[in-house]
Design a protein around this motif. Structure first.
Motif, PDB file in Angstrom:
ATOM      1  N   ALA A  11      23.133  43.303  17.242  1.00 51.99           N
ATOM      2  CA  ALA A  11      22.913  42.342  18.081  1.00 51.99           C
ATOM      3  C   ALA A  11      22.030  41.236  17.541  1.00 51.99           C
ATOM      4  O   ALA A  11      21.191  41.687  16.827  1.00 51.99           O
ATOM      5  CB  ALA A  11      22.413  43.010  19.223  1.00 51.99           C
ATOM      6  N   PRO A  12      22.264  40.099  17.863  1.00 52.16           N
ATOM      7  CA  PRO A  12      21.171  38.927  17.421  1.00 52.16           C
ATOM      8  C   PRO A  12      20.019  39.323  18.035  1.00 52.16           C
ATOM      9  O   PRO A  12      19.969  39.828  18.989  1.00 52.16           O
ATOM     10  CB  PRO A  12      22.047  37.890  17.974  1.00 52.16           C
ATOM     11  N   VAL A  13      18.943  38.837  17.277  1.00 53.49           N
ATOM     12  CA  VAL A  13      17.347  39.040  17.627  1.00 53.49           C
ATOM     13  C   VAL A  13      17.116  38.014  18.484  1.00 53.49           C
ATOM     14  O   VAL A  13      17.140  36.693  18.086  1.00 53.49           O
ATOM     15  CB  VAL A  13      16.744  38.904  16.260  1.00 53.49           C
ATOM     16  N   ARG A  14      16.599  38.347  19.722  1.00 59.30           N
ATOM     17  CA  ARG A  14      16.440  37.256  20.835  1.00 59.30           C
ATOM     18  C   ARG A  14      14.908  36.618  20.445  1.00 59.30           C
ATOM     19  O   ARG A  14      14.238  37.428  19.937  1.00 59.30           O
ATOM     20  CB  ARG A  14      16.271  37.941  22.252  1.00 59.30           C
ATOM     21  N   PRO A  15      14.584  35.551  20.348  1.00 57.07           N
ATOM     22  CA  PRO A  15      13.462  34.770  20.047  1.00 57.07           C
ATOM     23  C   PRO A  15      12.404  35.270  21.178  1.00 57.07           C
ATOM     24  O   PRO A  15      12.730  35.289  22.266  1.00 57.07           O
ATOM     25  CB  PRO A  15      13.796  33.209  19.872  1.00 57.07           C
ATOM     26  N   ALA A  16      11.158  35.578  20.485  1.00 57.53           N
ATOM     27  CA  ALA A  16       9.958  35.692  21.464  1.00 57.53           C
ATOM     28  C   ALA A  16       9.831  34.578  22.350  1.00 57.53           C
ATOM     29  O   ALA A  16       9.859  33.571  21.847  1.00 57.53           O
ATOM     30  CB  ALA A  16       8.783  36.253  20.649  1.00 57.53           C
ATOM     31  N   ALA A  17       9.275  34.703  23.615  1.00 53.71           N
ATOM     32  CA  ALA A  17       8.768  33.697  24.106  1.00 53.71           C
ATOM     33  C   ALA A  17       7.511  32.892  23.505  1.00 53.71           C
ATOM     34  O   ALA A  17       6.746  33.517  22.888  1.00 53.71           O
ATOM     35  CB  ALA A  17       8.099  34.061  25.652  1.00 53.71           C
ATOM     36  N   PRO A  18       7.523  31.672  23.779  1.00 52.76           N
ATOM     37  CA  PRO A  18       6.351  30.856  23.181  1.00 52.76           C
ATOM     38  C   PRO A  18       5.014  31.471  23.694  1.00 52.76           C
ATOM     39  O   PRO A  18       4.942  31.730  24.956  1.00 52.76           O
ATOM     40  CB  PRO A  18       6.781  29.479  23.336  1.00 52.76           C
ATOM     41  N   ALA A  19       4.087  31.305  22.938  1.00 45.64           N
ATOM     42  CA  ALA A  19       2.750  32.000  23.125  1.00 45.64           C
ATOM     43  C   ALA A  19       1.869  30.634  23.953  1.00 45.64           C
ATOM     44  O   ALA A  19       1.110  30.796  24.592  1.00 45.64           O
ATOM     45  CB  ALA A  19       2.065  32.366  22.017  1.00 45.64           C
ATOM     46  N   ALA A  20       2.332  29.418  23.307  1.00 45.72           N
ATOM     47  CA  ALA A  20       1.488  28.202  24.018  1.00 45.72           C
ATOM     48  C   ALA A  20       2.623  27.338  25.028  1.00 45.72           C
ATOM     49  O   ALA A  20       3.846  27.545  24.882  1.00 45.72           O
ATOM     50  CB  ALA A  20       1.035  27.449  22.666  1.00 45.72           C
ATOM     51  N   GLY A  21       2.038  26.770  25.564  1.00 50.05           N
ATOM     52  CA  GLY A  21       2.647  26.009  26.710  1.00 50.05           C
ATOM     53  C   GLY A  21       2.793  24.342  26.403  1.00 50.05           C
ATOM     54  O   GLY A  21       3.313  23.586  27.182  1.00 50.05           O
ATOM     55  N   ASP A  22       2.490  24.004  25.068  1.00 47.17           N
ATOM     56  CA  ASP A  22       2.566  22.856  24.800  1.00 47.17           C
ATOM     57  C   ASP A  22       3.842  22.382  24.804  1.00 47.17           C
ATOM     58  O   ASP A  22       4.866  23.228  24.192  1.00 47.17           O
ATOM     59  CB  ASP A  22       1.868  22.266  23.601  1.00 47.17           C
ATOM     60  N   THR A  23       4.209  21.031  24.743  1.00 49.78           N
ATOM     61  CA  THR A  23       5.593  20.270  24.729  1.00 49.78           C
ATOM     62  C   THR A  23       6.228  20.949  23.402  1.00 49.78           C
ATOM     63  O   THR A  23       7.568  21.372  23.396  1.00 49.78           O
ATOM     64  CB  THR A  23       5.591  19.057  24.685  1.00 49.78           C
TER      65      THR A  23
END
Length: 56
Positions: A11-23
Motif C-alpha cells: 500500500a502507498p504510504v499516506r502522508p502525515a497530517a501537517p504539524a503547523a497550520g501555516d499556508t
C-alpha cells in the motif's frame, strides 16, 4: 487465479497530517496528498486490470 504481482500488495504510504497550520505547510501537504491519491488510483487500476486479466 494467479497470484497478484508483489507491487500490488504494498500500500502507498499516506502522508502525515501537517504539524503547523501555516499556508506553506498546508499547501505542501496538499501536494503530497495529491501524489498519494494518484498512487492509490494507479494501484486500483492495476488491481482491476489483474482481476479481469487485462480485459476492459
Amino acid at each position: 487465479m494467479p497470484t497478484p504481482p508483489g507491487a500490488l500488495l504494498v500500500a502507498p504510504v499516506r502522508p502525515a497530517a501537517p504539524a503547523a497550520g501555516d499556508t506553506k505547510t498546508i499547501l505542501e501537504h496538499a501536494a503530497d496528498f495529491g501524489v498519494y491519491v494518484g498512487e492509490l488510483e494507479n494501484q486500483n487500476k492495476a488491481w482491476r486490470s489483474w482481476a479481469t486479466g487485462g480485459a476492459k
